[in-house]
Structure formats: C-alpha cells, structure tokens
Design a protein around this motif. Structure first.
Motif, PDB file in Angstrom:
ATOM      1  N   GLY A 308      20.811  28.505   8.338  1.00 57.36           N
ATOM      2  CA  GLY A 308      21.262  27.140   8.101  1.00 57.36           C
ATOM      3  C   GLY A 308      20.172  26.252   7.535  1.00 57.36           C
ATOM      4  N   ALA A 309      18.901  26.597   7.805  1.00 62.29           N
ATOM      5  CA  ALA A 309      17.777  25.819   7.289  1.00 62.29           C
ATOM      6  C   ALA A 309      17.245  26.374   5.975  1.00 62.29           C
ATOM      7  CB  ALA A 309      16.649  25.792   8.330  1.00 62.29           C
ATOM      8  N   GLY A 310      17.905  27.419   5.435  1.00 58.42           N
ATOM      9  CA  GLY A 310      17.501  27.958   4.152  1.00 58.42           C
ATOM     10  C   GLY A 310      16.526  29.111   4.214  1.00 58.42           C
ATOM     11  N   PHE A 311      16.379  29.740   5.388  1.00 55.20           N
ATOM     12  CA  PHE A 311      15.456  30.857   5.562  1.00 55.20           C
ATOM     13  C   PHE A 311      16.237  32.137   5.877  1.00 55.20           C
ATOM     14  CE2 PHE A 311      12.809  27.209   6.513  1.00 55.20           C
ATOM     15  CZ  PHE A 311      11.585  27.527   5.959  1.00 55.20           C
ATOM     16  N   PRO A 312      16.219  33.130   4.998  1.00 52.94           N
ATOM     17  CA  PRO A 312      16.767  34.433   5.399  1.00 52.94           C
ATOM     18  C   PRO A 312      15.979  34.952   6.604  1.00 52.94           C
ATOM     19  CG  PRO A 312      16.383  34.341   3.027  1.00 52.94           C
ATOM     20  CD  PRO A 312      15.748  33.119   3.612  1.00 52.94           C
ATOM     21  N   THR A 313      16.648  35.593   7.542  1.00 51.67           N
ATOM     22  CA  THR A 313      15.982  35.996   8.787  1.00 51.67           C
ATOM     23  C   THR A 313      14.860  37.002   8.563  1.00 51.67           C
ATOM     24  OG1 THR A 313      17.663  37.705   9.112  1.00 51.67           O
ATOM     25  CG2 THR A 313      18.033  35.571  10.171  1.00 51.67           C
ATOM     26  N   ASP A 314      14.936  37.782   7.485  1.00 55.63           N
ATOM     27  CA  ASP A 314      13.921  38.811   7.262  1.00 55.63           C
ATOM     28  C   ASP A 314      12.883  38.399   6.217  1.00 55.63           C
ATOM     29  OD1 ASP A 314      15.640  38.814   5.144  1.00 55.63           O
ATOM     30  OD2 ASP A 314      15.815  41.000   4.986  1.00 55.63           O
ATOM     31  N   SER A 315      12.830  37.089   5.891  1.00 58.79           N
ATOM     32  CA  SER A 315      11.877  36.656   4.864  1.00 58.79           C
ATOM     33  C   SER A 315      10.529  36.324   5.492  1.00 58.79           C
ATOM     34  CB  SER A 315      12.411  35.418   4.137  1.00 58.79           C
ATOM     35  OG  SER A 315      12.480  34.316   5.022  1.00 58.79           O
ATOM     36  N   PRO A 316       9.405  36.660   4.810  1.00 60.93           N
ATOM     37  CA  PRO A 316       8.085  36.275   5.312  1.00 60.93           C
ATOM     38  C   PRO A 316       7.937  34.753   5.308  1.00 60.93           C
ATOM     39  CG  PRO A 316       7.922  37.941   3.575  1.00 60.93           C
ATOM     40  CD  PRO A 316       9.331  37.431   3.566  1.00 60.93           C
ATOM     41  N   ALA A 317       7.046  34.258   6.158  1.00 64.26           N
ATOM     42  CA  ALA A 317       6.835  32.816   6.246  1.00 64.26           C
ATOM     43  C   ALA A 317       5.472  32.539   6.854  1.00 64.26           C
ATOM     44  CB  ALA A 317       7.937  32.158   7.093  1.00 64.26           C
ATOM     45  N   VAL A 318       5.005  31.315   6.686  1.00 63.29           N
ATOM     46  CA  VAL A 318       3.815  30.828   7.381  1.00 63.29           C
ATOM     47  C   VAL A 318       4.176  29.493   8.010  1.00 63.29           C
ATOM     48  CG1 VAL A 318       2.150  31.984   5.872  1.00 63.29           C
ATOM     49  CG2 VAL A 318       2.900  29.647   5.339  1.00 63.29           C
ATOM     50  N   VAL A 319       3.440  29.120   9.043  1.00 60.07           N
ATOM     51  CA  VAL A 319       3.637  27.818   9.671  1.00 60.07           C
ATOM     52  C   VAL A 319       2.310  27.062   9.592  1.00 60.07           C
ATOM     53  CG1 VAL A 319       4.302  26.565  11.754  1.00 60.07           C
ATOM     54  CG2 VAL A 319       5.373  28.761  11.221  1.00 60.07           C
ATOM     55  N   ALA A 320       2.385  25.803   9.176  1.00 60.28           N
ATOM     56  CA  ALA A 320       1.203  24.948   9.076  1.00 60.28           C
ATOM     57  C   ALA A 320       1.251  23.878  10.156  1.00 60.28           C
ATOM     58  CB  ALA A 320       1.121  24.303   7.696  1.00 60.28           C
ATOM     59  N   ALA A 321       0.116  23.664  10.814  1.00 57.24           N
ATOM     60  CA  ALA A 321      -0.032  22.567  11.780  1.00 57.24           C
ATOM     61  C   ALA A 321      -0.894  21.503  11.115  1.00 57.24           C
ATOM     62  CB  ALA A 321      -0.691  23.070  13.062  1.00 57.24           C
ATOM     63  N   ILE A 322      -0.396  20.285  11.086  1.00 61.60           N
ATOM     64  CA  ILE A 322      -1.049  19.220  10.319  1.00 61.60           C
ATOM     65  C   ILE A 322      -1.343  18.034  11.234  1.00 61.60           C
ATOM     66  CG2 ILE A 322      -0.841  17.669   8.352  1.00 61.60           C
ATOM     67  CD1 ILE A 322       1.176  19.637   7.155  1.00 61.60           C
ATOM     68  N   HIS A 323      -2.594  17.615  11.259  1.00 61.59           N
ATOM     69  CA  HIS A 323      -2.992  16.391  11.942  1.00 61.59           C
ATOM     70  C   HIS A 323      -3.399  15.389  10.870  1.00 61.59           C
ATOM     71  CE1 HIS A 323      -4.055  18.668  15.926  1.00 61.59           C
ATOM     72  NE2 HIS A 323      -2.788  18.795  15.563  1.00 61.59           N
ATOM     73  N   ALA A 324      -2.688  14.263  10.792  1.00 63.70           N
ATOM     74  CA  ALA A 324      -2.902  13.320   9.694  1.00 63.70           C
ATOM     75  C   ALA A 324      -2.870  11.889  10.193  1.00 63.70           C
ATOM     76  CB  ALA A 324      -1.839  13.518   8.616  1.00 63.70           C
ATOM     77  N   ALA A 325      -3.597  11.017   9.478  1.00 63.24           N
ATOM     78  CA  ALA A 325      -3.556   9.589   9.805  1.00 63.24           C
ATOM     79  C   ALA A 325      -2.187   9.005   9.489  1.00 63.24           C
ATOM     80  CB  ALA A 325      -4.650   8.853   9.025  1.00 63.24           C
ATOM     81  N   ALA A 326      -1.550   9.501   8.413  1.00 59.32           N
ATOM     82  CA  ALA A 326      -0.208   9.057   8.020  1.00 59.32           C
ATOM     83  C   ALA A 326       0.665  10.297   7.854  1.00 59.32           C
ATOM     84  CB  ALA A 326      -0.269   8.250   6.729  1.00 59.32           C
ATOM     85  N   PRO A 327       1.142  10.894   8.961  1.00 60.32           N
ATOM     86  CA  PRO A 327       1.827  12.189   8.870  1.00 60.32           C
ATOM     87  C   PRO A 327       3.096  12.166   8.033  1.00 60.32           C
ATOM     88  CG  PRO A 327       2.017  11.258  11.088  1.00 60.32           C
ATOM     89  CD  PRO A 327       1.021  10.427  10.353  1.00 60.32           C
ATOM     90  N   GLN A 328       3.880  11.095   8.107  1.00 63.84           N
ATOM     91  CA  GLN A 328       5.123  11.087   7.339  1.00 63.84           C
ATOM     92  C   GLN A 328       4.857  10.961   5.844  1.00 63.84           C
ATOM     93  OE1 GLN A 328       7.831  12.037   8.211  1.00 63.84           O
ATOM     94  NE2 GLN A 328       8.561  11.284  10.162  1.00 63.84           N
ATOM     95  N   GLU A 329       3.796  10.228   5.491  1.00 65.62           N
ATOM     96  CA  GLU A 329       3.442  10.124   4.072  1.00 65.62           C
ATOM     97  C   GLU A 329       3.034  11.494   3.539  1.00 65.62           C
ATOM     98  OE1 GLU A 329      -0.089   8.223   1.323  1.00 65.62           O
ATOM     99  OE2 GLU A 329       0.319   7.340   3.285  1.00 65.62           O
ATOM    100  N   LEU A 330       2.212  12.211   4.327  1.00 65.25           N
ATOM    101  CA  LEU A 330       1.808  13.552   3.905  1.00 65.25           C
ATOM    102  C   LEU A 330       2.997  14.504   3.921  1.00 65.25           C
ATOM    103  CD1 LEU A 330      -0.470  15.387   3.032  1.00 65.25           C
ATOM    104  CD2 LEU A 330      -0.986  15.819   5.435  1.00 65.25           C
ATOM    105  N   ARG A 331       3.884  14.317   4.888  1.00 66.16           N
ATOM    106  CA  ARG A 331       5.091  15.150   4.935  1.00 66.16           C
ATOM    107  C   ARG A 331       5.881  15.018   3.642  1.00 66.16           C
ATOM    108  NH1 ARG A 331       9.762  14.910   9.634  1.00 66.16           N
ATOM    109  NH2 ARG A 331      11.323  16.188   8.588  1.00 66.16           N
ATOM    110  N   GLY A 332       6.021  13.787   3.153  1.00 68.82           N
ATOM    111  CA  GLY A 332       6.739  13.583   1.909  1.00 68.82           C
ATOM    112  C   GLY A 332       6.069  14.287   0.742  1.00 68.82           C
ATOM    113  N   ALA A 333       4.725  14.224   0.705  1.00 70.43           N
ATOM    114  CA  ALA A 333       3.991  14.877  -0.389  1.00 70.43           C
ATOM    115  C   ALA A 333       4.153  16.391  -0.318  1.00 70.43           C
ATOM    116  CB  ALA A 333       2.515  14.489  -0.315  1.00 70.43           C
ATOM    117  N   VAL A 334       4.056  16.962   0.893  1.00 71.22           N
ATOM    118  CA  VAL A 334       4.189  18.407   1.049  1.00 71.22           C
ATOM    119  C   VAL A 334       5.604  18.861   0.690  1.00 71.22           C
ATOM    120  CG1 VAL A 334       4.182  20.298   2.731  1.00 71.22           C
ATOM    121  CG2 VAL A 334       2.351  18.600   2.761  1.00 71.22           C
ATOM    122  N   GLU A 335       6.610  18.158   1.209  1.00 70.07           N
ATOM    123  CA  GLU A 335       7.995  18.552   0.939  1.00 70.07           C
ATOM    124  C   GLU A 335       8.335  18.395  -0.541  1.00 70.07           C
ATOM    125  OE1 GLU A 335      10.203  16.188   3.767  1.00 70.07           O
ATOM    126  OE2 GLU A 335      10.408  17.906   5.102  1.00 70.07           O
TER     127      GLU A 335
END
Length: 538
Positions: A308-335
C-alpha cells in the motif's frame, strides 16, 4: 513582549558586572534572549538551541589557541545564540582582539563583563524573569487555541480559524499546502487583506529563520503587510505533512508570543486540515508502515503494509535516520529528490527524528545505494542536519534492523566528534551524510561485546599509546585511527590531521615503538585497527 539583551544587561544582577558590548553600536534593544546559560566547555554549541545568552568565565578561553577560540565563536554564531558574555580579569585579562574581530565577522555580539558577578545568581534572577514571560505567552496561546477550537467546532472556514490566531498575535498568518498552495489566510484588523502565495516579497526576505522552530519561512510572501519577521511551523496529520503555518510578525509585535501561539495551534490546525483536505491513502499507508518499522512490528505486519505504501515485499531497501534543525523542510527536500528519480519512499517524523525508508532496485542495489549517498550529500538548500543511511536489507520486513544500524551510526559519530582533537573537529552545523556501513565494526562491538571485554582488548593492544596520550596530552591514538582508516596512507592522514608530513612520520615512528614495531604486513595490523575503532566507545 519579548525580553531583549539590552534589558537583561540593565538588570541589577548583570549591571553589577559593568558590561560592555562589542562591537560598539550593536542594537541590544532589538536582540531577543530566550534563556541564560553558563558554561566553560568550548564544545557547548551542539547542546544549545539558539537564542541563549551564554556566560563564560574565560578560564578555558585563556589557554585555548587562537584557532580554537575562532572555532568556538563560529560554532556559537552558527547555533544562533543571542550573545556571548565573557568575564575578564584574572585568568583572562581582556578578550583577545582576534576573537572580537571574528565575532564581528560572524555577527555574534560579545559582552565583556568587567567585574565579577556570581553566574548562578545571574541565571536565577534573569531566567525567573524569562520563565514569567513564557508563562504569559503560554496563557495567551492557550486562549487562542481554545478560541480556534470553538470556531472549528462550529464549522468555521480555515480563514476564520486563522483570524483568531492573527488577532491574538497581531501578525499576518497563512496556511499553505506542502507544495506552497495557500489554503487559508488572515490578517489583523487594520492591515491589508491581501496575502499572496507566489513570489518572494521583501518582507519575507527580511524575515530571518525561526529560532529553534520547525524551519525557515523564507519563501513566504505577505504583500501589503508591514515588514517583519517570518516564522514557519509545520502541520502534520497522522504522521503526514499536510500544511505549513507561516506567520509574519511585524517589528512592533511580540515574536516570542507568535512562535508559542503558532506551535500551540498545530493540533487544532491539523484537525481542521483533516476535515477540509484529509491525507490520501498512499500517504497514510506510508505513515502506518513507518510506525510499524519504528515499533519493530512483526515481519508479517510489515509485509502486509508495504504494498500500500509502494514497496514490493521482496524489494531491497535502506532506512535513514535524520536529525535536523528543520526536519520537515529537509523531509520535503528528500521526498522531492526521490520523487524526481521515481524512487519509492515513506517518511515519518517521530519527535525530533525523521525516519525515511527508501526502496532500491532488485539488481545493482549496492551501486544504487552508493549513488543515493552521494545524491543526499548534494541536496539543494542550506540544511543543518545529520543523515545516517542504514545498510541495505533484502526485503522490507528487515527494515527495523537497517534503522537500528543507522541510529547506531549517529551515536558513533557523536562519540567521534567528542573525542576528536581541535585540529580535526567535526562540523557542528551543515548537512552531513553518514554511511552506517562505515561503522559496522563499532556496531558489532556495541552489540556483541560487553564493555569490560572491549576495554580489556583495547588495553591489551594499545595500553602504551593510551598512557602516552594521558601523560603528555598527545594525540597518538587519533593519529593511529586516521592512519589505519586511510589504509595506512601517510600523506592522506597528514592532510586530514593538518600536519606536516615530517611531523606525521615522527608520530608514526613513536606509535610503532610503543606498539612493538611497524604492523604493516603482520597479523597485528587488523588487531590494532579493531582496537583503535573500539577505543572511546562507552
């Protein structure tokens, strides 16, 4: 109203110190102060939020090198503190001229305290005043929130709900979508009602980034309104960014009240957005998937949510942990970056940590991950953040492990920053991307060995080096770490440590003498490298 630096310096607790502000002519009456803090630690900047008046007795500054004092000033200025107050006399007869020059270059006001005052008493007196001010702001903000909730309960439009906030703060307010489309706006009585959503107005250009808030509001445009400062607060709904509240605070209004009121209004505005523009199913599925990752849900649950989130269950992936002064602003840039590359992703803001899962192609996943790291390092914009990218996993169900490794990489980086010498200080601000695969040794040591076993191994391999550093205040351990991490490349290590090549050779020769000879070409090289990577771990 806000409490300003001039008012604080005139307070009897600080006036007794006969303060003089540098450079002359600084507008102390327009410099707001959020808190008063005292510290002799030169690495204090990462622990500050911005807006503080920092009191320093000058003891450590007296013995610091000019380069370290410059770095101290730069880090504090970048952190956005209100001013640095330094006590002179005794250990530090006067503030060094080069330090004042650098402070002026970086735009950091420096207050010279020419008489001794008890810092504890100063903090108690002035912080009490600041707390009283904050309580007043909270009471007014809560009144605004209650009034906005009442309007929402009676089915009011977004404009009418925002009008309550505009009236109490005396500021123009605008609610936009994450893509910049205006969804509602309001201005106080007597202002022009025109609040435009496109272009870059002079008022917004004059507005500075928000101190300790959710992010800068530099792209806001409030035409027809008095010039002032733009604040920005993000509005998440069920973990999905749904809007951004922008507040233009005129010079005559209380910036601190506007900030508090804006932050307190987040929940009410979130409910209003939920009624008017509920998030889509794809965004909700992504948020639910990331909540499951954060909570280490069973694998079957992750496999159930992934499609439902657009990820096939058998697809490789990575997870990033981000600590930011303006997390939502950086979230927009990353997305935005990932969307432009058609790379599936799901993001979730958990308190101050932004967690992003990124899909990789089933083939060439290692190469794609390397390209991803380089692309993140080159993200457009002036971001103050640390992004730790976890190792790749073969399927979405293993994402929690990638996240755990990314978080561990952040911890290791913080340990390395704390242990680094002044010559090789890690940056306090700016965008930093950390590869969790580079800290695999530290991760194994932290999860697979207890502290006593690690310490025993490190001491067996490096006892002589550690004792030399402790007795002579040398940096042989750091030199060894850098040299080993570079693949025993002496020239590269000298550059990273800012040493002359001859000095680097002398250090290595001393290390070899203490460790029983040159380890290259022997089995001891791996043992020394392992011990050097584990040294300093808690």
């Amino acid at each position: 109203m806000s409490v300003f630096l001039g008012e604080i310096l005139a307070h009897p607790a600080l006036a007794a110190a006969d303060p003089v502000i540098h450079p002359r002519g600084v507008a102390a009456d327009s410099q707001p102060v959020r808190w008063v803090h005292s510290s002799e630690v030169l690495d204090i900047a990462p622990l500050l939020r911005g807006g503080e008046l920092l009191l320093c007795g000058g003891i450590t500054l007296a013995t610091a090198t000019p380069a370290r004092r410059e770095e101290y000033v730069r880090e504090l200025a970048q952190r956005g503190i209100a001013a640095l107050a330094i006590e002179t006399g005794g250990a530090l007869p006067e503030i060094p001229a080069d330090m004042l020059q650098k402070a002026e270059e970086f735009g950091l006001p420096v207050v010279e305290l020419r008489k001794v005052v008890p810092f504890v008493g100063v903090m108690q007196a002035i912080n009490s005043m600041l707390v009283s001010e904050s309580v007043g702001h909270l009471q007014q903000a809560d009144a605004a929130t209650r009034a906005m909730a009442s309007e929402l309960a009676h089915g009011a439009s977004l404009d009418k709900i925002l009008a309550v906030l505009a009236g109490i703060t005396g500021s123009a307010v605008k609610l936009t979508s994450p893509w910049g489309v205006t969804m509602g706006s309001a201005v106080p009585e007597g202002w022009s009602s025109e609040v435009s959503a496109d272009g870059a107005a002079g008022a917004a250009e004059e507005g500075a980034a928000d101190d300790g808030g959710s992010g800068p509001g530099g792209d806001a445009n409030f035409s027809g309104t008095p010039a002032g400062r733009v604040l920005s607060v993000d509005i998440p709904v069920r973990g999905v960014l749904m809007g951004r509240l922008e507040v233009l605070v005129p010079e005559v209004a209380d910036t601190a009240l506007a900030q508090v009121a804006g932050e307190r209004a987040v929940d009410i505005l979130g409910l209003a957005l939920l009624q008017h523009t509920p998030p889509g199913l794809h965004a909700l599925a992504g948020a639910e998937l990331m909540r499951a990752v954060l909570n280490s849900a069973p694998e079957w649950r992750l496999e159930q949510l992934a499609p439902g989130a657009g990820f096939p269950t058998d697809s490789p992936a990575v997870v990033a942990a981000i600590h930011a002064a303006a997390p939502q602003e950086l979230r927009g840039a990353v997305e935005s970056f990932l969307s432009s590359r058609r790379i599936p992703c799901a993001a979730y803001l958990d308190d101050a940590e932004l967690v992003v899962m990124i899909g990789l192609p089933c083939t060439e996943a290692p190469g794609e991950r390397r390209e991803l790291l380089e692309s993140l390092r080159g993200l457009e914009g002036d971001h103050d953040a640390v992004i730790a990218v976890g190792p790749p996993v073969g399927r979405v169900a293993e994402a929690a492990w990638s996240l755990a490794e990314a978080r561990r990489a952040l911890d290791v980086r913080q340990i390395r920053r704390r242990n680094a010498s002044a010559r090789r200080r890690f940056p306090a601000r700016g965008l930093v991307v950390v590869d969790a695969q580079d800290t695999a040794v530290e991760s194994l040591a932290l999860t697979g060995l207890d502290a006593s076993a690690r310490d025993a191994f490190v001491n067996r391999q490096l006892r002589a080096v550690l004792e030399h550093d402790a007795q002579r205040q040398s940096q042989l351990l750091e030199t060894l770490q850098v040299w080993l991490d570079s693949g025993c490349n002496t020239a590269q290590s000298a550059r990273e440590l800012h040493l002359e090549r001859q000095s680097m050779h002398h250090r290595l020769q001393r290390i070899f003498e203490l460790c029983g000879g040159d380890p290259r070409g022997t089995g001891r090289l791996a043992a020394l490298h392992l011990a050097a990577r584990m040294a300093g771990l808690p």
